[in-house]
Design a protein around this motif. Structure first.
Motif, short mmCIF file in Angstrom:
data_model
loop_
_atom_site.label_atom_id
_atom_site.label_comp_id
_atom_site.label_asym_id
_atom_site.label_seq_id
_atom_site.Cartn_x
_atom_site.Cartn_y
_atom_site.Cartn_z
N ILE A 113 0.81 -1.22 0.00
CA ILE A 113 0.00 0.00 0.00
C ILE A 113 0.85 1.27 0.00
O ILE A 113 0.59 2.22 -0.73
N SER A 114 1.87 1.30 0.83
CA SER A 114 2.65 2.53 0.99
C SER A 114 3.95 2.45 0.19
O SER A 114 4.42 1.36 -0.16
N ASN A 115 4.57 3.60 -0.04
CA ASN A 115 5.88 3.63 -0.68
C ASN A 115 6.90 2.88 0.16
O ASN A 115 7.80 2.23 -0.37
N GLN A 116 6.76 2.97 1.48
CA GLN A 116 7.67 2.25 2.37
C GLN A 116 7.53 0.74 2.16
O GLN A 116 8.54 0.01 2.14
N ASP A 117 6.29 0.25 1.99
CA ASP A 117 6.06 -1.17 1.72
C ASP A 117 6.82 -1.60 0.46
O ASP A 117 7.46 -2.66 0.43
N GLU A 179 -3.63 7.94 -0.12
CA GLU A 179 -2.45 8.27 -0.89
C GLU A 179 -2.35 7.37 -2.13
O GLU A 179 -2.93 6.31 -2.20
N ASN A 180 -1.56 7.84 -3.10
CA ASN A 180 -1.23 7.04 -4.27
C ASN A 180 -2.49 6.66 -5.04
O ASN A 180 -3.54 7.29 -4.90
N ARG A 208 -3.59 -1.30 -4.10
CA ARG A 208 -2.93 -0.23 -4.83
C ARG A 208 -2.65 -0.69 -6.26
O ARG A 208 -2.24 -1.83 -6.48
#
Length: 249
Positions: A113-117, A179-180, A208
């Protein structure tokens, strides 16, 4: 990471995907890419109920499966008595030995889901690969999929397996507050029992989708060189498949 396909959902998923996906074709597609890149040891992330694993084992290949769901792994082990399967998170795992190729199948990248992921996943893949090892993964193309969901608010899939007719009605909502390019996916699963449509399960997750440019930049920043980009249609969605090589640090 979504807790998908646990408990009852694991068996429903396994039953429906027997007819959604031609696993012989799926295996041939991935194995051709593996062979072209001279890879001999393979880790599949998102190995699920072990359908691809069955084909790798049949051909005596050096294969390991990794999945987030214990229930899916239980089905995979039943299907592949001598197979090796690991419960793990694609963002943080450590193999006993590095491998030549890591696959991420079944659009499992959608659950990053996140950029960190995403960065943690690519970093983890990098450290578990041999020098100049490759990764092969698919992702849902945001530029085509988001308009498709707008034009098709309910997407229905049907499958027959072991004398049961299954129906899945999926609904996708673009959540502009997130986000995204993220979507909220809800699905109702039915079975036709004695001619009547009966609900058997509900499912929900946030997923995502990506643009090609996003994926290309994430790979560049995490020390991978793209070798090939394949525009591939699947049973449900247009996807891209990426083949990328580890760049030695």
């Amino acid at each position: 990471m979504a807790n998908l396909y646990d408990g009852k959902m694991a068996a429903i998923y396994d039953a429906m995907y027997q007819t959604f996906v031609n696993y012989d074709d799926e295996y041939a597609f991935y194995n051709n890419l593996i062979t072209e890149n001279n890879a001999s040891s393979v880790l599949e992330i998102g190995s699920g109920s072990g359908n691809l694993a069955k084909r790798f084992h049949k051909n005596n290949q050096n294969y390991i499966g990794l999945d987030y769901s214990e229930d899916m792994i239980a089905i995979a082990k039943e299907r592949n008595k001598n197979g090796t399967f690991i419960k793990g998170d694609m963002r943080d795992f450590q193999l006993n030995e590095t491998v030549d190729c890591i696959l991420i199948t079944g659009r499992s990248t959608s659950y990053l889901i996140s950029n960190q992921d995403i960065n943690k996943t690519f970093e983890c893949l990098h450290k578990n690969l041999n020098n100049e090892g490759i990764i092969i993964f698919d992702f849902i193309d945001a530029n085509r999929f988001i308009p498709f969901t707008k034009e098709n608010p309910v997407i229905t899939h049907e499958a027959d397996y072991q004398d049961i007719h299954y129906i899945r009605e999926s609904h996708w909502d673009t959540n502009m507050s997130l986000e995204n390019f993220m979507l909220e996916w809800s699905a109702k699963y039915y079975a036709l029992i004695n001619g009547k449509k009966e609900m058997i399960e509900n499912d929900f997750s946030t997923v995502r989708v990506f643009t090609r440019n996003e994926i290309e930049l994430f790979l560049y920043l995490n020390h991978f060189e793209i070798l090939q980009t394949i525009d591939r249609k699947t049973y449900a969605y247009d996807t891209y498949v990426i083949v990328a090589k580890k760049i030695k640090l």
